[in-house]
Design a protein around this motif. Structure first.
Motif, PDB file in Angstrom:
ATOM      1  N   GLN A  30       0.811  -1.220   0.000  1.00 49.44           N
ATOM      2  CA  GLN A  30       0.000   0.000   0.000  1.00 49.44           C
ATOM      3  C   GLN A  30       0.849   1.277   0.000  1.00 49.44           C
ATOM      4  O   GLN A  30       0.304   2.368  -0.033  1.00 49.44           O
ATOM      5  CB  GLN A  30      -0.988   0.004   1.168  1.00 49.44           C
ATOM      6  CG  GLN A  30      -0.361  -0.010   2.531  1.00 49.44           C
ATOM      7  CD  GLN A  30      -0.026  -1.413   3.043  1.00 49.44           C
ATOM      8  OE1 GLN A  30       0.107  -2.356   2.279  1.00 49.44           O
ATOM      9  NE2 GLN A  30       0.110  -1.561   4.332  1.00 49.44           N
ATOM     10  N   ALA A  31       2.174   1.169   0.014  1.00 47.92           N
ATOM     11  CA  ALA A  31       3.043   2.350  -0.007  1.00 47.92           C
ATOM     12  C   ALA A  31       3.007   2.998  -1.389  1.00 47.92           C
ATOM     13  O   ALA A  31       2.937   2.324  -2.411  1.00 47.92           O
ATOM     14  CB  ALA A  31       4.467   1.969   0.356  1.00 47.92           C
ATOM     15  N   ARG A  47       9.745   5.300   3.485  1.00 48.13           N
ATOM     16  CA  ARG A  47      11.119   5.491   2.994  1.00 48.13           C
ATOM     17  C   ARG A  47      11.323   6.952   2.645  1.00 48.13           C
ATOM     18  O   ARG A  47      10.455   7.586   2.056  1.00 48.13           O
ATOM     19  CB  ARG A  47      11.344   4.624   1.760  1.00 48.13           C
ATOM     20  CG  ARG A  47      12.748   4.719   1.224  1.00 48.13           C
ATOM     21  CD  ARG A  47      12.941   3.771   0.081  1.00 48.13           C
ATOM     22  NE  ARG A  47      14.325   3.802  -0.355  1.00 48.13           N
ATOM     23  CZ  ARG A  47      14.882   2.889  -1.095  1.00 48.13           C
ATOM     24  NH1 ARG A  47      14.197   1.856  -1.497  1.00 48.13           N
ATOM     25  NH2 ARG A  47      16.127   2.996  -1.462  1.00 48.13           N
ATOM     26  N   LEU A  48      12.497   7.480   2.986  1.00 48.34           N
ATOM     27  CA  LEU A  48      12.823   8.886   2.739  1.00 48.34           C
ATOM     28  C   LEU A  48      13.900   9.014   1.673  1.00 48.34           C
ATOM     29  O   LEU A  48      15.008   8.537   1.848  1.00 48.34           O
ATOM     30  CB  LEU A  48      13.347   9.551   4.019  1.00 48.34           C
ATOM     31  CG  LEU A  48      12.352   9.827   5.115  1.00 48.34           C
ATOM     32  CD1 LEU A  48      13.078  10.297   6.367  1.00 48.34           C
ATOM     33  CD2 LEU A  48      11.343  10.849   4.681  1.00 48.34           C
ATOM     34  N   ALA A  55      17.875  11.051   3.048  1.00 47.79           N
ATOM     35  CA  ALA A  55      17.191  10.650   4.276  1.00 47.79           C
ATOM     36  C   ALA A  55      17.638  11.509   5.459  1.00 47.79           C
ATOM     37  O   ALA A  55      16.811  11.960   6.250  1.00 47.79           O
ATOM     38  CB  ALA A  55      17.453   9.177   4.570  1.00 47.79           C
ATOM     39  N   LEU A  56      18.925  11.761   5.569  1.00 47.96           N
ATOM     40  CA  LEU A  56      19.423  12.593   6.674  1.00 47.96           C
ATOM     41  C   LEU A  56      18.888  14.015   6.576  1.00 47.96           C
ATOM     42  O   LEU A  56      18.498  14.615   7.572  1.00 47.96           O
ATOM     43  CB  LEU A  56      20.953  12.609   6.696  1.00 47.96           C
ATOM     44  CG  LEU A  56      21.615  11.338   7.211  1.00 47.96           C
ATOM     45  CD1 LEU A  56      23.125  11.411   7.022  1.00 47.96           C
ATOM     46  CD2 LEU A  56      21.271  11.102   8.663  1.00 47.96           C
ATOM     47  N   LYS A  57      18.864  14.555   5.365  1.00 46.81           N
ATOM     48  CA  LYS A  57      18.340  15.907   5.152  1.00 46.81           C
ATOM     49  C   LYS A  57      16.867  15.990   5.556  1.00 46.81           C
ATOM     50  O   LYS A  57      16.445  16.905   6.258  1.00 46.81           O
ATOM     51  CB  LYS A  57      18.473  16.282   3.673  1.00 46.81           C
ATOM     52  CG  LYS A  57      19.312  17.504   3.417  1.00 46.81           C
ATOM     53  CD  LYS A  57      19.292  17.834   1.958  1.00 46.81           C
ATOM     54  CE  LYS A  57      20.469  17.127   1.292  1.00 46.81           C
ATOM     55  NZ  LYS A  57      20.598  17.407  -0.123  1.00 46.81           N
ATOM     56  N   LEU A  58      16.087  15.026   5.110  1.00 50.94           N
ATOM     57  CA  LEU A  58      14.653  15.028   5.401  1.00 50.94           C
ATOM     58  C   LEU A  58      14.378  14.764   6.882  1.00 50.94           C
ATOM     59  O   LEU A  58      13.450  15.333   7.452  1.00 50.94           O
ATOM     60  CB  LEU A  58      13.944  14.000   4.519  1.00 50.94           C
ATOM     61  CG  LEU A  58      13.900  14.371   3.044  1.00 50.94           C
ATOM     62  CD1 LEU A  58      13.518  13.167   2.196  1.00 50.94           C
ATOM     63  CD2 LEU A  58      12.944  15.526   2.817  1.00 50.94           C
ATOM     64  N   ARG A  59      15.176  13.921   7.508  1.00 52.84           N
ATOM     65  CA  ARG A  59      15.016  13.677   8.949  1.00 52.84           C
ATOM     66  C   ARG A  59      15.300  14.952   9.736  1.00 52.84           C
ATOM     67  O   ARG A  59      14.658  15.219  10.738  1.00 52.84           O
ATOM     68  CB  ARG A  59      15.924  12.551   9.418  1.00 52.84           C
ATOM     69  CG  ARG A  59      15.425  11.178   9.034  1.00 52.84           C
ATOM     70  CD  ARG A  59      16.345  10.084   9.522  1.00 52.84           C
ATOM     71  NE  ARG A  59      16.567  10.119  10.943  1.00 52.84           N
ATOM     72  CZ  ARG A  59      15.739   9.618  11.854  1.00 52.84           C
ATOM     73  NH1 ARG A  59      14.629   9.044  11.470  1.00 52.84           N
ATOM     74  NH2 ARG A  59      16.031   9.686  13.135  1.00 52.84           N
ATOM     75  N   SER A  60      16.256  15.755   9.272  1.00 49.83           N
ATOM     76  CA  SER A  60      16.561  17.002   9.977  1.00 49.83           C
ATOM     77  C   SER A  60      15.407  17.999   9.885  1.00 49.83           C
ATOM     78  O   SER A  60      15.283  18.898  10.703  1.00 49.83           O
ATOM     79  CB  SER A  60      17.846  17.632   9.448  1.00 49.83           C
ATOM     80  OG  SER A  60      17.641  18.151   8.157  1.00 49.83           O
ATOM     81  N   LEU A  61      14.531  17.825   8.886  1.00 50.41           N
ATOM     82  CA  LEU A  61      13.343  18.675   8.745  1.00 50.41           C
ATOM     83  C   LEU A  61      12.179  18.177   9.599  1.00 50.41           C
ATOM     84  O   LEU A  61      11.146  18.828   9.679  1.00 50.41           O
ATOM     85  CB  LEU A  61      12.907  18.741   7.280  1.00 50.41           C
ATOM     86  CG  LEU A  61      13.866  19.423   6.329  1.00 50.41           C
ATOM     87  CD1 LEU A  61      13.364  19.276   4.892  1.00 50.41           C
ATOM     88  CD2 LEU A  61      14.034  20.885   6.687  1.00 50.41           C
ATOM     89  N   THR A  98      10.285  10.957  -4.213  1.00 51.12           N
ATOM     90  CA  THR A  98      11.184   9.918  -3.687  1.00 51.12           C
ATOM     91  C   THR A  98      10.810   9.484  -2.269  1.00 51.12           C
ATOM     92  O   THR A  98      11.446   8.598  -1.722  1.00 51.12           O
ATOM     93  CB  THR A  98      12.644  10.409  -3.676  1.00 51.12           C
ATOM     94  OG1 THR A  98      12.780  11.468  -2.731  1.00 51.12           O
ATOM     95  CG2 THR A  98      13.083  10.866  -5.052  1.00 51.12           C
ATOM     96  N   ILE A  99       9.794  10.103  -1.685  1.00 51.74           N
ATOM     97  CA  ILE A  99       9.358   9.759  -0.323  1.00 51.74           C
ATOM     98  C   ILE A  99       8.184   8.790  -0.434  1.00 51.74           C
ATOM     99  O   ILE A  99       7.167   9.110  -1.036  1.00 51.74           O
ATOM    100  CB  ILE A  99       8.935  11.016   0.451  1.00 51.74           C
ATOM    101  CG1 ILE A  99      10.097  11.995   0.565  1.00 51.74           C
ATOM    102  CG2 ILE A  99       8.414  10.644   1.830  1.00 51.74           C
ATOM    103  CD1 ILE A  99       9.715  13.356   1.120  1.00 51.74           C
TER     104      ILE A  99
END
Length: 106
Positions: A30-31, A47-48, A55-61, A98-99
């Motif tokens: 279902q993703a 998934r980021l 992924a690190l950039k998006l996690r920091s947001l 991409t997310i």
């Protein structure tokens, strides 16, 4: 005194965060990409980004798998404004594609 970081990607927090980047990762059926998700629906991140740097950039947001988000505004080829708790984050359409997310069942 040296201030060098001694963390490695083999430590517990990093193993969980980067698990989706293993070759054996299979996303849930279902993703779907964030660009295909509906506005106003509670979503969970699967998934980021394309790689670990994204992924690190998006996690920091503030985008993490343990916090739900909703698309506040944006559709089609426009950027997405995401609501994550009390904060708002804008993500360009290329990066939003991409997310991977899935709807939280209610």
């Amino acid at each position: 005194m040296s201030l060098l970081a001694r963390e490695t990607f083999e430590q517990a927090p990093h193993k969980e965060v980067f698990a989706p980047y293993r070759e054996t990762f299979v996303p849930p059926v279902q993703a779907k990409p964030l660009t295909e998700a509906r506005t106003g629906i509670e979503l969970k991140v699967v998934r980021l980004g394309r790689d670990r740097a994204d992924a690190l950039k998006l996690r920091s947001l503030g985008l993490t798998s343990d916090r739900s988000l909703t698309i506040f505004e944006g559709s089609g080829s426009r950027a997405r404004i995401l609501s994550i708790g009390s904060q708002r984050v804008a993500v360009g359409v290329d990066l939003a594609d991409t997310i991977l997310v899935e709807e939280v069942s209610q």
